[in-house]
Design a protein around this motif. Structure first.
Motif, short mmCIF file in Angstrom:
data_model
loop_
_atom_site.label_atom_id
_atom_site.label_comp_id
_atom_site.label_asym_id
_atom_site.label_seq_id
_atom_site.Cartn_x
_atom_site.Cartn_y
_atom_site.Cartn_z
N SER A 69 0.85 -1.19 0.00
CA SER A 69 0.00 0.00 0.00
C SER A 69 0.88 1.24 0.00
N GLU A 70 0.27 2.37 0.27
CA GLU A 70 1.02 3.62 0.34
C GLU A 70 1.93 3.68 1.56
N ALA A 71 1.66 2.84 2.56
CA ALA A 71 2.47 2.82 3.78
C ALA A 71 3.66 1.88 3.61
N ASP A 72 4.78 2.27 4.17
CA ASP A 72 5.96 1.41 4.10
C ASP A 72 5.88 0.36 5.21
N PRO A 73 5.99 -0.92 4.87
CA PRO A 73 5.81 -1.97 5.89
C PRO A 73 6.86 -1.94 7.00
N ASP A 74 8.01 -1.34 6.71
CA ASP A 74 9.06 -1.27 7.73
C ASP A 74 9.10 0.08 8.44
N LEU A 80 9.19 8.49 -3.81
CA LEU A 80 8.33 7.85 -4.81
C LEU A 80 8.48 8.54 -6.15
N PHE A 81 8.62 7.73 -7.19
CA PHE A 81 8.75 8.26 -8.55
C PHE A 81 7.94 7.39 -9.49
N MET A 116 9.51 3.00 -6.98
CA MET A 116 9.10 3.39 -8.32
C MET A 116 7.79 2.72 -8.69
N VAL A 117 6.83 3.50 -9.13
CA VAL A 117 5.59 2.96 -9.69
C VAL A 117 5.73 2.98 -11.20
N THR A 118 5.53 1.84 -11.82
CA THR A 118 5.73 1.79 -13.27
C THR A 118 4.64 2.55 -14.00
N ILE A 119 5.02 3.17 -15.09
CA ILE A 119 4.02 3.77 -15.96
C ILE A 119 3.84 2.91 -17.21
N ASP A 120 4.51 1.76 -17.23
CA ASP A 120 4.35 0.84 -18.35
C ASP A 120 4.35 -0.59 -17.82
N PRO A 121 3.19 -1.07 -17.36
CA PRO A 121 3.13 -2.42 -16.78
C PRO A 121 3.41 -3.53 -17.78
N GLU A 122 3.34 -3.21 -19.06
CA GLU A 122 3.69 -4.24 -20.05
C GLU A 122 5.20 -4.44 -20.09
N ARG A 123 5.92 -3.39 -19.88
CA ARG A 123 7.39 -3.47 -19.90
C ARG A 123 7.93 -3.89 -18.53
N ASP A 124 7.37 -3.31 -17.48
CA ASP A 124 7.83 -3.61 -16.12
C ASP A 124 6.90 -4.62 -15.48
N VAL A 173 6.81 4.67 -25.96
CA VAL A 173 7.44 5.57 -24.99
C VAL A 173 6.36 6.51 -24.47
N TYR A 174 6.24 6.54 -23.16
CA TYR A 174 5.19 7.34 -22.54
C TYR A 174 5.78 8.57 -21.87
N ALA A 175 5.09 9.69 -22.02
CA ALA A 175 5.37 10.83 -21.15
C ALA A 175 4.88 10.45 -19.76
N HIS A 176 5.58 10.89 -18.76
CA HIS A 176 5.19 10.47 -17.41
C HIS A 176 5.59 11.52 -16.39
N GLY A 177 5.33 11.21 -15.15
CA GLY A 177 5.53 12.18 -14.08
C GLY A 177 6.96 12.66 -13.98
N SER A 178 7.10 13.84 -13.43
CA SER A 178 8.41 14.48 -13.46
C SER A 178 9.09 14.58 -12.10
N HIS A 179 8.35 14.51 -11.04
CA HIS A 179 8.92 14.81 -9.74
C HIS A 179 9.03 13.57 -8.86
N ILE A 180 9.95 13.67 -7.93
CA ILE A 180 10.07 12.66 -6.88
C ILE A 180 9.25 13.16 -5.70
N TYR A 181 8.46 12.27 -5.12
CA TYR A 181 7.62 12.66 -3.99
C TYR A 181 8.21 12.09 -2.71
N LEU A 182 8.27 12.93 -1.69
CA LEU A 182 8.68 12.46 -0.37
C LEU A 182 7.43 12.11 0.42
N LEU A 183 7.34 10.86 0.82
CA LEU A 183 6.21 10.37 1.60
C LEU A 183 6.69 9.98 2.99
N ASP A 184 5.83 10.14 3.97
CA ASP A 184 6.20 9.61 5.28
C ASP A 184 5.92 8.11 5.31
N ASP A 185 6.11 7.49 6.45
CA ASP A 185 5.98 6.04 6.51
C ASP A 185 4.54 5.57 6.30
#
Lengths: 216, 151
Positions: A69-74, A80-81, A116-124, A173-185
């Motif tokens: 999920s969005e929460a880190d298990p540890d 996040l990118f 990393m969340v893939t923006i191409d599930p066929e490739r990743d 080739v897909y255009a995709h998100g540009s920024h890295i997001y800092l998430l808490d746990d």
């Protein structure tokens, strides 16, 4: 494809010289290093709540096949990118930076997880993401899911996923998100980090948040 | 030194010791939509060479590849574009590709955060196309950005 290869080659001097402070192969490299050092020392201000509506609850599958999920298990904070684990092009900027930033933050005592969340599930896929990400950092987590699951996460982060062209060698080739997001746990978005920043500057931004009440 | 001075100018938000109000401030900015990686890193050349028509092809590649697009304002600051009119998701969508290297007038919400300038462009008031024709001075920057001819 020539562009992607040449572009990645062009990154090497900058990345390699990013922290040496000694010798540079060209005026451009020296200027880049000098600029990065200057930016790294600019004041950040006090961390504040994110004024944009980003993030939320999601369910995806990681590169080991486990639900995540969005929460880190540890209980770690997360970087996040949205991109490709198997990237033939210029994700070479953001994801190596995330790996380097992860190690730099550890020296400050902050354990963060690069994700990393893939923006191409066929490739990743679950099968092939892990080895590619491990080349960058052993703690890198790759996430994929069904089309609906991924679409939900893209919506949460307002991520574009538009096919811009077909590379004859590597496919879509897909255009995709540009920024890295800092998430808490728990997955709350604390801030965003443009991947064009030097690691030193990004390190200060992240530490500023992880030291603050906002991240508690 | 020139690049350092420019960089300090574009990161001008950090000159303020405290943050501005958390709500976005409505602003109108005229400027060029640029490739922020090449502009800040210096890896492809000086700041005068990595804008305009000379850098258009590379800017397309970078935008498509996930490099944040910036609006280089007439005030000398770079505003990281979070979202733009006609692009229903965040930066690097198709709209930004179509506007790469263009001189535009943008109306939107401005945020200062972590010493950086951000803008959510709500309306592209005017699009003047690529007005900085520096390819005549620099050629394509970098040269390898040009597509290979079909064999």
């Amino acid at each position: 494809m020539r562009f992607a290869v040449a572009f990645m080659a062009s990154l090497l001097p900058v990345l390699a010289h990013a922290h040496d402070g000694v010798t540079h192969g060209s005026d451009a490299e020296a200027a880049a290093h000098q600029a990065e050092a200057a930016v790294a020392n600019l004041p950040l201000g006090a961390p504040t709540e994110l004024p944009f509506d980003l993030g939320g609850q999601f369910e995806l599958v990681d590169h080991t096949g486990s639900a995540r999920s969005e929460a880190d298990p540890d209980g770690h904070s997360q970087l996040l990118f949205f991109g490709y684990a198997n990237c033939p092009s210029i994700c070479a900027v953001a994801m190596p930076m995330m790996a380097e930033l992860t190690d730099a933050l550890l020296t400050d005592g902050f354990k963060v997880r690069p994700v990393m969340v893939t923006i191409d599930p066929e490739r990743d896929t679950v099968v092939n993401m892990g080895p590619e990400l491990e080349k960058l950092h052993e703690d890198f987590v790759g996430l994929t899911g069904s089309d609906d699951q991924l679409a939900h996460v893209y919506d949460l982060f307002q991520i574009s996923r538009e096919k811009v062209f077909d590379d004859p060698e590597y496919g879509a080739v897909y255009a995709h998100g540009s920024h890295i997001y800092l998430l808490d746990d728990q997955g709350k978005v604390l801030t965003l980090i443009p991947p064009i920043l030097g690691v030193e500057r990004a390190q200060k931004i992240v530490a500023n948040y992880l030291d603050s009440d906002i991240a508690q | 030194m020139k690049r350092l001075s420019i960089l300090l100018a574009v990161m001008g938000a950090a000159a303020s010791p405290t943050y501005a109000a958390e709500q976005g401030e409505r602003i109108e900015i005229k400027g060029e939509l640029i490739d922020t990686w090449c502009y800040f890193s210096g890896v492809m050349g000086g700041p005068d060479a990595v804008v305009g028509s000379a850098h258009h092809t590379c800017a397309l590649w970078c935008s498509a590849g996930g490099i944040p697009v910036g609006l280089l304002g007439e005030d000398g600051k770079v505003y990281m574009v979070l979202k733009i009119d006609g692009d229903d998701t965040s930066a690097s969508g198709d709209t930004l590709l179509s506007l790469a290297s263009h001189q535009i007038e943008a109306d939107g919400l401005y945020y200062e955060r972590d010493g950086l300038n951000y803008i959510v462009v709500e309306n592209v008031v005017s699009d003047n196309g690529i007005t900085y024709r520096n390819h005549e001075d620099y050629g394509p920057v970098p040269g390898f950005a040009l597509p290979e001819p079909k064999e």
